[in-house]
Design an enzyme around this catalytic site. Structure first.
Site, PDB file in Angstrom:
ATOM      1  N   LYS A   1       0.842  -1.203   0.000  1.00  0.00           N
ATOM      2  CA  LYS A   1       0.000   0.000   0.000  1.00  0.00           C
ATOM      3  C   LYS A   1       0.869   1.242   0.000  1.00  0.00           C
ATOM      4  O   LYS A   1       2.020   1.229   0.438  1.00  0.00           O
ATOM      5  CB  LYS A   1      -0.962   0.029   1.194  1.00  0.00           C
TER       6      LYS A   1
ATOM      7  N   ASP B   1      -2.500  -1.746   9.970  1.00  0.00           N
ATOM      8  CA  ASP B   1      -2.581  -1.780   8.508  1.00  0.00           C
ATOM      9  C   ASP B   1      -3.046  -3.137   7.969  1.00  0.00           C
ATOM     10  O   ASP B   1      -3.219  -3.288   6.761  1.00  0.00           O
ATOM     11  CB  ASP B   1      -1.213  -1.464   7.884  1.00  0.00           C
TER      12      ASP B   1
HETATM   13  O1  C5P Z   1      -0.398  -1.123  14.575  1.00  0.00           O
HETATM   14  P1  C5P Z   1       1.045  -1.321  14.251  1.00  0.00           P
HETATM   15  O2  C5P Z   1       1.668  -2.436  15.044  1.00  0.00           O
HETATM   16  O3  C5P Z   1       1.330  -1.452  12.795  1.00  0.00           O
HETATM   17  O4  C5P Z   1       1.763   0.029  14.717  1.00  0.00           O
HETATM   18  C1  C5P Z   1       3.165   0.098  14.859  1.00  0.00           C
HETATM   19  C2  C5P Z   1       3.489   1.324  15.696  1.00  0.00           C
HETATM   20  O5  C5P Z   1       3.168   2.517  14.962  1.00  0.00           O
HETATM   21  C3  C5P Z   1       2.701   1.439  16.981  1.00  0.00           C
HETATM   22  O6  C5P Z   1       3.351   0.754  18.030  1.00  0.00           O
HETATM   23  C4  C5P Z   1       2.671   2.942  17.225  1.00  0.00           C
HETATM   24  O7  C5P Z   1       3.875   3.371  17.801  1.00  0.00           O
HETATM   25  C5  C5P Z   1       2.631   3.513  15.816  1.00  0.00           C
HETATM   26  N1  C5P Z   1       1.248   3.844  15.388  1.00  0.00           N
HETATM   27  C6  C5P Z   1       0.627   4.953  15.938  1.00  0.00           C
HETATM   28  N2  C5P Z   1      -0.646   5.282  15.551  1.00  0.00           N
HETATM   29  C7  C5P Z   1      -1.283   4.542  14.615  1.00  0.00           C
HETATM   30  C8  C5P Z   1      -0.665   3.415  14.026  1.00  0.00           C
HETATM   31  C9  C5P Z   1       0.609   3.090  14.442  1.00  0.00           C
HETATM   32  O8  C5P Z   1       1.194   5.648  16.785  1.00  0.00           O
HETATM   33  N3  C5P Z   1      -2.513   4.893  14.250  1.00  0.00           N
END
Ligand code: C5P
Length: 320
Positions: free
Chosen positions: A11, A154
Site C-alpha cells: 500500500k 494496517d
Molecule cells: O499497529 P502497528 O503495530 O502497525 O503500529 C506500529 C506502531 O506505529 C505502533 O506501536 C505505534 O507506535 C505507531 N502507530 C501509531 N498510531 C497509529 C498506528 C501506528 O502511533 N494509528
C-alpha cells in the site's frame, strides 16, 4: 501435500493525517490507503518437512505448529520466529480452529521490508486467508477483519485492498470510489525505518515547534480527484504528516523527492513511515521513464513501477 497460495499487495498512503497521541500510544488518523501492484505471496502447506539450506524457523505450542520460510527481496531481514507477523496471524487464526492445526508458511517477498508499504501487514493478511483455506475454517470476512485489526493497524486494509479511508488507528475502513488506474514509481531506499520511531519523531517535532495538531479530516479535493480519475489533481493533493519525521530520520530522502519532481512526477511523497518514496506518474510509459531517471540519478537503491488500485489478499493457487 496440500497447499494454498495467496497474493497480497503493498500500500501507499495518499493522505496520512495524524492526530495527537492517544492514551494507548497510538494516534487517531485519517489514512487514505491505496493498494498497488507490488505483491508478496504467502503459501501455506501441510508439509512441515525442512529442506537443507532453507531459511526456516518453527514455532510450536501444544495445539499449533507453524513453520516459516522467507525468500526474495531482503528476505534475510525478515524474522523467522514468533515475532514474524504472518506467524502471529496463523496463531491468532488457530485459536478459532478448535482443534490442533499446523502449517508451513513460505513468504515470497517483493514488498520492501520496513519500507513504509505495509509489507509485514500484507504477509499477515495473506497468512490469514491462506490458513483459513488450508484448515477449512471458512471464517466470514468480517471475522478475519477483526483478527486482522488485532494484529496491526494496517492489516485489515491488506485484506480489503483497492482504495479506502481508514480512521481510528487506521483499522476502521470505508472503501473509496476510484475511476481508472493510477501509475506509480516507488524509490526503494537502503535500510528501513521503524514505524513506532517515526511516529515518536513526529510527536517530538510537533512539540518542539509548538504546532497545533488539528483533528484529522479527509481531504475533499483528494477524494474528488480519486473518484474523477484526475491524476494531476491527485498529485497536488497527496499529503503525509509523517514525512517531516521520516526526512529528519533519513535526510537523503529530501533529495530523492526533489529528483522525482524534477523529472516530472505529478506528486511526490514519503510512503507511510518511509523510507520508500512514492511518485505519481502521468501514464505507465511515464512511470517507466521516471523510474529509470531515478536510478540513473543515483538517488535510491532501485526504483520499481506499479499501478493502483488492486484487490486485497487473494487466493491465486487453491488447494489441489
Ligand atoms: O499497529 P502497528 O503495530 O502497525 O503500529 C506500529 C506502531 O506505529 C505502533 O506501536 C505505534 O507506535 C505507531 N502507530 C501509531 N498510531 C497509529 C498506528 C501506528 O502511533 N494509528
Amino acid at each position: 501435500m496440500t497447499s494454498v497460495t495467496v497474493r497480497v499487495p503493498a500500500k501507499v498512503n495518499l493522505q496520512l493525517s495524524v492526530g495527537p497521541p492517544r492514551d494507548d500510544g497510538y494516534h487517531d488518523l485519517v489514512n487514505v490507503f491505496h493498494a498497488v501492484s507490488l505483491f508478496d505471496e504467502v503459501t501455506a502447506s501441510d508439509d512441515l518437512s525442512v529442506l537443507p539450506g532453507d531459511l526456516v524457523g518453527g514455532v510450536v505450542s501444544e495445539q499449533v505448529t507453524i513453520m516459516v520460510g522467507v525468500e526474495g527481496e531482503s528476505a534475510d531481514q525478515v524474522p523467522v520466529d514468533a515475532s514474524n507477523l504472518a506467524v502471529k496471524a496463523a496463531f491468532a487464526l488457530a485459536e478459532r480452529a478448535g482443534r490442533p492445526v499446523s502449517a508451513r508458511l513460505l513468504i515470497r517477498k517483493a514488498i520492501p521490508v520496513a519500507g513504509g508499504m505495509a509489507g509485514g501487514s500484507a504477509d499477515a493478511a495473506a497468512a490469514l486467508v491462506a490458513c483459513d483455506e488450508l484448515w477449512g475454517l471458512g471464517l466470514p470476512r468480517q471475522e478475519l477483519m477483526e483478527i486482522a485489526a488485532g494484529l496491526g493497524s494496517d492489516v485489515p486494509f491488506a485484506l480489503l485492498g483497492d482504495t479506502a479511508v481508514g480512521t481510528g488507528r487506521g483499522e476502521m475502513l470505508v472503501p473509496a470510489p476510484v475511476t481508472g488506474r493510477f501509475h506509480w514509481v516507488f524509490a526503494l531506499a537502503e535500510g528501513g525505518l521503524s514505524t513506532a520511531r517515526v511516529y515518536a519523531e513526529c510527536d517530538r517535532l510537533r512539540e518542539a515547534t509548538g504546532e497545533q495538531v488539528a483533528w484529522p479530516q479527509a481531504d475533499e479535493g483528494l477524494m474528488e480527484a480519486l473518484s474523477a480519475g484526475d491524476a494531476e489533481t491527485l498529485g497536488k493533493t497527496l499529503s503525509n504528516d509523517l514525512q517531516p519525521a521520516a526526512l529528519m530520520l533519513c535526510r537523503p530522502l529530501a533529495r530523492t523527492l526533489e529528483a522525482g519532481r524534477e523529472h516530472g512526477a505529478l506528486g511526490a511523497l514519503v510512503s507511510g513511515s518511509g523510507p520508500t518514496c512514492a511518485f505519481l506518474a502521468e501514464s505507465d510509459t511515464h512511470a517507466a521513464s521516471l523510474a529509470m531517471a531515478m536510478e540513473v540519478a543515483g538517488v535510491c537503491r532501485s526504483a520499481v513501477t506499479a499501478f493502483g488500485p488492486v484487490p486485497g489478499a487473494t487466493i491465486v493457487r487453491p488447494l489441489p
